[in-house]
Design a protein around this motif. Structure first.
Motif, short mmCIF file in Angstrom:
data_model
loop_
_atom_site.label_atom_id
_atom_site.label_comp_id
_atom_site.label_asym_id
_atom_site.label_seq_id
_atom_site.Cartn_x
_atom_site.Cartn_y
_atom_site.Cartn_z
N MET A 151 0.84 -1.19 0.00
CA MET A 151 0.00 0.00 0.00
C MET A 151 0.88 1.25 0.00
O MET A 151 1.86 1.31 0.73
N ASP A 169 -12.38 9.51 5.92
CA ASP A 169 -13.17 8.46 6.57
C ASP A 169 -14.56 8.99 6.94
O ASP A 169 -14.69 9.86 7.80
N GLU A 185 1.65 5.34 0.64
CA GLU A 185 1.35 6.23 1.76
C GLU A 185 0.15 7.11 1.47
O GLU A 185 -0.11 7.47 0.32
N PHE A 186 -0.56 7.48 2.52
CA PHE A 186 -1.65 8.44 2.39
C PHE A 186 -1.81 9.16 3.72
O PHE A 186 -1.28 8.74 4.74
N LYS A 188 -4.23 -2.23 -1.30
CA LYS A 188 -3.20 -3.23 -0.99
C LYS A 188 -2.55 -3.78 -2.26
O LYS A 188 -1.37 -4.08 -2.29
N ASP A 226 1.95 4.57 11.07
CA ASP A 226 1.75 4.95 9.68
C ASP A 226 0.28 4.65 9.35
O ASP A 226 -0.18 3.55 9.64
N PRO A 227 -0.46 5.61 8.76
CA PRO A 227 -1.89 5.37 8.51
C PRO A 227 -2.17 4.12 7.67
O PRO A 227 -3.26 3.58 7.72
N ARG A 228 -1.19 3.67 6.90
CA ARG A 228 -1.47 2.50 6.06
C ARG A 228 -1.32 1.18 6.81
O ARG A 228 -1.45 0.12 6.20
N VAL A 248 -9.76 -0.77 0.49
CA VAL A 248 -8.54 -1.27 1.13
C VAL A 248 -7.90 -2.41 0.31
O VAL A 248 -6.69 -2.36 0.03
N THR A 290 -8.48 -6.27 6.42
CA THR A 290 -9.13 -5.33 5.51
C THR A 290 -9.62 -4.11 6.29
O THR A 290 -10.48 -3.38 5.84
N TYR A 339 -4.59 10.44 6.48
CA TYR A 339 -5.91 10.03 6.93
C TYR A 339 -6.67 11.20 7.54
O TYR A 339 -6.11 11.95 8.35
N VAL A 345 -5.94 2.75 11.82
CA VAL A 345 -6.30 4.14 12.12
C VAL A 345 -7.82 4.32 12.19
O VAL A 345 -8.33 5.19 12.90
N MET A 346 -8.55 3.46 11.49
CA MET A 346 -10.02 3.54 11.55
C MET A 346 -10.55 2.97 12.86
O MET A 346 -11.72 3.19 13.20
#
Lengths: 267, 159
Positions: free
Chosen positions: A1, A50, A3-4, A39, B18-20, A35, B61, A6, B65-66
């Motif tokens: 994945m 979100d 980077e991003f 990935k 890391d957010p991921r 997601v 999945t 949030y 962070v959520m």
């Protein structure tokens, strides 16, 4: 994945502002499509917004003669909602048949519609029931919302907030699952509405969900599986892959439409 | 990086991630809770099932962070170290509900969620239907179904 960054907005307005401010940002709610795609590095949004903590966005309620489902209502919310089961039982059953129990706890109706996967279940219900998709900017009729494979009328700064379903007289959804993935190889949603009959097909069309008008015409005269004898779907424009040929899918459309009409009339 | 605070197995946890980071990665690599497994990594096999706010979800999945501000329970949280096993764990042991054991944590977390939703008297048909999202490549499911039916009844007694 990749980077991003949030973001967790508290309101739809904040979410929409974040979408405007951050180019290529994506909204996420259940994340059960986004997601996996991230990935696989097939998507790499630099910002994720979100929606799952926006209060009230998952509300389910009756408003006049319409069932209104909030965008972040999960498949489990819809399947178990007494309001949905009372108003449109076929819709509750459809939601209860998506994925598996853990997936249903996360996946949302708004996410499913925004993604418009050609094998997703919800698009068939939305098109057959003649639902209206409400966004932060406007209202879209089902037939203008779906625009082919994984594409919709949504603009880059537009967020689905709810879906309004007018109540049908009778409805049923029947799908034929791919035995490995359990996705709909073909799924047919039949709705007898006050003014007409609609038959929407998912899983089969190479451009995503579509209406089977030949079946609709026959059912408009009399809503019974008996009037469908001799009516067939054309394999033209249907998917052909290792799971089934276009001819096989066309055959399934006929079989499943009959079954769906029988199921709808038995209720 | 993103700061997160959540409850894992009853304990407050704070981290800068890391957010991921996937929830399963966070549990296994940051918290060393390696009971939650990564099987298919594509939300199909259910080896990674944990409870998020009391509901079964696939942690491969779900972004960690959520889960910020929420409550997570893993297989390690069902029974304390040295304490008697959770009734569902005990049922899997008693009825040979596993061979290699790789899928077992996910099976048990799914089973406990199933009991929470559908009660203690579960038919084989319901159990098999509910296990759609949990794959076992050893047992042929027969003893898993038996274990879950017995575990569901045992949970009624211990409740």
């Amino acid at each position: 994945m990749y980077e991003f960054k949030y973001h967790r907005p508290a309101t739809v307005r904040q979410a929409a502002n974040l979408l405007v401010k951050n180019e290529d940002a994506k909204v996420i709610a259940g994340g059960h499509t986004l997601v996996p795609v991230m990935k696989q590095r097939l998507a790499s949004p630099p910002h994720l917004i979100d929606l799952s903590h926006i209060e009230g966005l998952n509300a389910i309620e009756m408003k006049g003669r319409s069932l209104v489902i909030g965008a972040t209502a999960t498949h489990a919310d819809v399947a178990n909602s007494a309001t949905v089961r009372e108003a449109i039982p076929a819709l509750a059953e459809l939601a209860g048949g998506i994925g598996d129990p853990a997936v249903r706890h996360k996946g949302t109706i708004g996410g499913s519609l925004a993604n418009n996967d050609p094998t997703a279940d919800y698009p068939a219900a939305v098109l057959a029931l003649g639902a209206t998709i409400v966004t932060n900017k406007r209202r879209l009729k089902a037939e203008e919302f779906f625009q082919g494979l994984f594409s919709t009328a949504l603009e880059s700064d537009e967020i689905i907030t709810k879906v309004m379903f007018p109540l049908p007289k009778k409805a049923a959804y029947v799908k034929f699952r791919n035995q490995a993935s359990r996705y709909a190889l073909v799924g047919v949603f039949v709705a007898k509405r006050p003014s007409d009959v609609r038959v929407a097909v998912t899983g089969a069309g190479s451009e995503g969900v579509f209406r089977a008008t030949a079946f609709e015409e026959a059912l408009k005269k009399r809503f019974s599986h008996k009037v469908l004898d001799g009516i067939t779907a054309s394999p033209e424009g249907l998917n052909s892959d290792l799971h089934g040929s276009a001819e096989y899918r066309a055959h399934l459309i006929g079989v499943l439409t009959r079954r769906a009409v029988e199921a709808a009339t038995a209720k | 990086m993103a700061k997160i605070s959540l409850i894992v197995n009853g304990n407050a946890v704070n981290a800068n991630i890391d957010p991921r980071t996937l929830l399963v990665q966070f549990l296994r690599e940051n918290l060393r809770l390696t009971g939650t497994h990564v099987g298919c990594d594509t939300s199909q096999c259910g080896a990674c099932v944990v409870h998020l706010d009391g509901k079964a979800v696939k942690s491969c999945t779900t972004l960690a962070v959520m889960a910020d501000g929420h409550e997570v329970r893993t297989i390690e949280g069902l029974a304390a170290d040295g304490a008697p096993l959770h009734p569902m764990q005990e049922a899997f042991r008693e009825h040979h509900g596993l061979q290699c054991g790789f899928c077992t944590p996910g099976m048990i977390m799914t089973a406990v969620d199933l009991v929470n939703r559908k009660g203690h008297d579960l038919s084989d048909e319901v159990i098999r239907e509910e296990l759609e999202g949990n794959l076992c490549r050893c047992t042929g499911y027969q003893n898993i179904v038996t274990s879950i039916a017995a575990g569901a009844k045992a949970m009624a007694k211990s409740a």
